[in-house]
Design a protein around this motif. Structure first.
Motif, PDB file in Angstrom:
ATOM      1  N   VAL A 142      -6.753   8.547  -5.363  1.00  0.00           N
ATOM      2  CA  VAL A 142      -6.166   7.740  -6.439  1.00  0.00           C
ATOM      3  C   VAL A 142      -5.908   6.312  -5.954  1.00  0.00           C
ATOM      4  CG1 VAL A 142      -4.129   7.425  -7.908  1.00  0.00           C
ATOM      5  CG2 VAL A 142      -5.111   9.701  -7.627  1.00  0.00           C
ATOM      6  N   VAL A 143      -5.380   6.189  -4.744  1.00  0.00           N
ATOM      7  CA  VAL A 143      -5.037   4.871  -4.198  1.00  0.00           C
ATOM      8  C   VAL A 143      -6.284   4.143  -3.692  1.00  0.00           C
ATOM      9  CG1 VAL A 143      -3.532   3.659  -2.548  1.00  0.00           C
ATOM     10  CG2 VAL A 143      -2.767   5.785  -3.571  1.00  0.00           C
ATOM     11  N   GLN A 144      -7.335   4.918  -3.430  1.00  0.00           N
ATOM     12  CA  GLN A 144      -8.609   4.386  -2.926  1.00  0.00           C
ATOM     13  C   GLN A 144      -8.448   3.688  -1.583  1.00  0.00           C
ATOM     14  OE1 GLN A 144     -10.093   2.073  -6.297  1.00  0.00           O
ATOM     15  NE2 GLN A 144     -11.229   3.853  -7.035  1.00  0.00           N
ATOM     16  N   ILE A 145      -7.906   4.453  -0.631  1.00  0.00           N
ATOM     17  CA  ILE A 145      -7.807   3.951   0.741  1.00  0.00           C
ATOM     18  C   ILE A 145      -8.394   4.994   1.687  1.00  0.00           C
ATOM     19  CG2 ILE A 145      -5.759   2.514   0.340  1.00  0.00           C
ATOM     20  CD1 ILE A 145      -4.072   4.766   1.575  1.00  0.00           C
ATOM     21  N   SER A 146      -8.708   4.559   2.892  1.00  0.00           N
ATOM     22  CA  SER A 146      -9.288   5.461   3.887  1.00  0.00           C
ATOM     23  C   SER A 146      -8.221   6.389   4.439  1.00  0.00           C
ATOM     24  CB  SER A 146      -9.892   4.654   5.033  1.00  0.00           C
ATOM     25  OG  SER A 146      -8.852   3.996   5.749  1.00  0.00           O
ATOM     26  N   ARG A 147      -8.677   7.493   5.022  1.00  0.00           N
ATOM     27  CA  ARG A 147      -7.737   8.437   5.644  1.00  0.00           C
ATOM     28  C   ARG A 147      -6.899   7.750   6.722  1.00  0.00           C
ATOM     29  NH1 ARG A 147      -8.003  14.467   5.556  1.00  0.00           N
ATOM     30  NH2 ARG A 147      -8.801  14.894   3.479  1.00  0.00           N
ATOM     31  N   GLY A 148      -7.565   6.911   7.512  1.00  0.00           N
ATOM     32  CA  GLY A 148      -6.873   6.226   8.602  1.00  0.00           C
ATOM     33  C   GLY A 148      -5.749   5.355   8.096  1.00  0.00           C
ATOM     34  N   ASN A 149      -6.019   4.603   7.041  1.00  0.00           N
ATOM     35  CA  ASN A 149      -5.010   3.727   6.442  1.00  0.00           C
ATOM     36  C   ASN A 149      -3.874   4.562   5.853  1.00  0.00           C
ATOM     37  OD1 ASN A 149      -3.710   1.494   5.489  1.00  0.00           O
ATOM     38  ND2 ASN A 149      -5.300   0.877   4.060  1.00  0.00           N
ATOM     39  N   PHE A 150      -4.242   5.710   5.289  1.00  0.00           N
ATOM     40  CA  PHE A 150      -3.255   6.609   4.701  1.00  0.00           C
ATOM     41  C   PHE A 150      -2.295   7.112   5.774  1.00  0.00           C
ATOM     42  CE2 PHE A 150      -1.469  10.353   2.858  1.00  0.00           C
ATOM     43  CZ  PHE A 150      -1.503  10.156   1.487  1.00  0.00           C
ATOM     44  N   TYR A 151      -2.844   7.595   6.880  1.00  0.00           N
ATOM     45  CA  TYR A 151      -2.013   8.168   7.953  1.00  0.00           C
ATOM     46  C   TYR A 151      -1.172   7.107   8.657  1.00  0.00           C
ATOM     47  CZ  TYR A 151      -4.241  12.724   7.482  1.00  0.00           C
ATOM     48  OH  TYR A 151      -4.660  13.943   6.993  1.00  0.00           O
ATOM     49  N   TYR A 152      -1.563   5.848   8.511  1.00  0.00           N
ATOM     50  CA  TYR A 152      -0.758   4.764   9.081  1.00  0.00           C
ATOM     51  C   TYR A 152       0.607   4.727   8.384  1.00  0.00           C
ATOM     52  CZ  TYR A 152       0.943   0.024   9.900  1.00  0.00           C
ATOM     53  OH  TYR A 152       1.726  -1.054  10.225  1.00  0.00           O
ATOM     54  N   THR A 212       0.845  -1.203   0.000  1.00  0.00           N
ATOM     55  CA  THR A 212       0.000   0.000   0.000  1.00  0.00           C
ATOM     56  C   THR A 212       0.875   1.245   0.000  1.00  0.00           C
ATOM     57  OG1 THR A 212      -1.734  -1.162   1.220  1.00  0.00           O
ATOM     58  CG2 THR A 212      -1.809   1.244   1.260  1.00  0.00           C
ATOM     59  N   ARG A 213       1.958   1.183   0.747  1.00  0.00           N
ATOM     60  CA  ARG A 213       2.891   2.317   0.796  1.00  0.00           C
ATOM     61  C   ARG A 213       3.457   2.617  -0.603  1.00  0.00           C
ATOM     62  NH1 ARG A 213       8.053   4.158   1.605  1.00  0.00           N
ATOM     63  NH2 ARG A 213       8.316   5.681   3.284  1.00  0.00           N
ATOM     64  N   ASP A 214       3.828   1.565  -1.318  1.00  0.00           N
ATOM     65  CA  ASP A 214       4.347   1.741  -2.686  1.00  0.00           C
ATOM     66  C   ASP A 214       3.317   2.427  -3.579  1.00  0.00           C
ATOM     67  OD1 ASP A 214       6.767   0.450  -2.111  1.00  0.00           O
ATOM     68  OD2 ASP A 214       5.956  -1.521  -2.612  1.00  0.00           O
ATOM     69  N   HIS A 215       2.061   2.012  -3.457  1.00  0.00           N
ATOM     70  CA  HIS A 215       0.990   2.591  -4.272  1.00  0.00           C
ATOM     71  C   HIS A 215       0.776   4.068  -3.932  1.00  0.00           C
ATOM     72  CE1 HIS A 215      -0.125  -1.015  -6.371  1.00  0.00           C
ATOM     73  NE2 HIS A 215      -0.312  -1.690  -5.249  1.00  0.00           N
ATOM     74  N   ILE A 216       0.897   4.394  -2.644  1.00  0.00           N
ATOM     75  CA  ILE A 216       0.758   5.788  -2.218  1.00  0.00           C
ATOM     76  C   ILE A 216       1.870   6.640  -2.844  1.00  0.00           C
ATOM     77  CG2 ILE A 216       0.945   7.378  -0.239  1.00  0.00           C
ATOM     78  CD1 ILE A 216      -0.396   5.158   1.464  1.00  0.00           C
ATOM     79  N   VAL A 217       3.095   6.139  -2.768  1.00  0.00           N
ATOM     80  CA  VAL A 217       4.246   6.877  -3.303  1.00  0.00           C
ATOM     81  C   VAL A 217       4.126   7.041  -4.820  1.00  0.00           C
ATOM     82  CG1 VAL A 217       6.761   6.868  -3.605  1.00  0.00           C
ATOM     83  CG2 VAL A 217       5.771   6.186  -1.419  1.00  0.00           C
ATOM     84  N   LYS A 218       3.695   5.984  -5.499  1.00  0.00           N
ATOM     85  CA  LYS A 218       3.534   6.055  -6.955  1.00  0.00           C
ATOM     86  C   LYS A 218       2.481   7.091  -7.342  1.00  0.00           C
ATOM     87  CE  LYS A 218       2.572   3.335 -11.088  1.00  0.00           C
ATOM     88  NZ  LYS A 218       2.137   2.036 -11.647  1.00  0.00           N
ATOM     89  N   ALA A 219       1.354   7.079  -6.626  1.00  0.00           N
ATOM     90  CA  ALA A 219       0.287   8.045  -6.901  1.00  0.00           C
ATOM     91  C   ALA A 219       0.752   9.464  -6.611  1.00  0.00           C
ATOM     92  CB  ALA A 219      -0.947   7.714  -6.062  1.00  0.00           C
ATOM     93  N   ALA A 220       1.460   9.637  -5.503  1.00  0.00           N
ATOM     94  CA  ALA A 220       1.971  10.958  -5.125  1.00  0.00           C
ATOM     95  C   ALA A 220       2.978  11.459  -6.154  1.00  0.00           C
ATOM     96  CB  ALA A 220       2.614  10.896  -3.744  1.00  0.00           C
TER      97      ALA A 220
END
Length: 198
Positions: free
Chosen positions: A34-44, A6-14
């Motif tokens: 873009v990654v389609q995750i919740s805010r909570g999962n994002f801040y993790y 999930t972290r990789d997907h966040i970085v790629k989208a960013a």
């Protein structure tokens, strides 16, 4: 090869959004959308946008290092390898026309913002500068290798900027050829100088 996290997907989208929209105009919500995750999962994974920026810069550096190594393998001569650097403008011309050079635009934006990560972003330019300097040294231009590397970097950035401004892909192709001709002339000068010595 490991699966993307999930972290990789966040970085790629960013990475994509920072390039297309700019760092300042990209929000957490944009990336999460873009990654389609919740805010909570994002801040993790990331507590701040600056943390994401650092990760994006590190990924860009790693990707460019892989690309440069590939050019080293594929290019038989320093001239061939420098041509690979120039031809990246043609390869990425559609993106450049729409959004500019990913390295140049990020460095410029962070400089305007006086952002703490500005020096880290500039490492991307330093990576290319060092690599080009080595290629020019191998061409026999030991005394002015860094000057030639900086000239080529500056010219490629200028071409990218003007191609974006005028939305002109043909301009990129013409300038890329002129840059290749210029690099070849530097190698010819070296050969001629060596012959005159002997």
């Amino acid at each position: 090869m490991r699966e993307k996290t999930t972290r990789d997907h966040i970085v790629k989208a960013a990475d994509q959004l920072f390039y297309q929209q700019g760092f300042e105009h990209t929000s957490f919500a944009d990336i999460a959308g873009v990654v389609q995750i919740s805010r909570g999962n994002f801040y993790y994974h990331f507590k701040s946008k600056d943390e994401i920026l650092d990760a994006v810069i590190n990924v860009r550096l790693a990707d460019r290092q892989v690309m440069l190594k590939q050019w080293e393998v594929e290019g038989e001569t320093p001239l061939d390898r420098i041509y690979s650097f120039i031809h990246i403008l043609i390869k990425n011309q559609e993106k450049i026309i729409k959004f500019g050079c990913p390295i140049g635009t990020l460095s410029t934006e962070l400089s305007k913002l006086n952002h703490a990560s500005q020096n880290d972003a500039n490492k991307l330019f330093t990576l290319f500068r060092t690599w080009l300097c080595r290629q020019f040294t191998l061409l026999g231009r030991e005394t002015d290798a860094d000057d030639l590397a900086m000239h080529l970097l500056a010219r490629s950035q200028g071409v990218a900027t003007l191609a974006t401004a005028f939305r002109d892909g043909e301009f990129i192709k013409i300038e890329a050829q002129l840059m290749c001709d210029w690099v070849k002339s530097q190698a010819v000068e070296t050969t001629a100088a060596r012959r005159s010595i002997h």
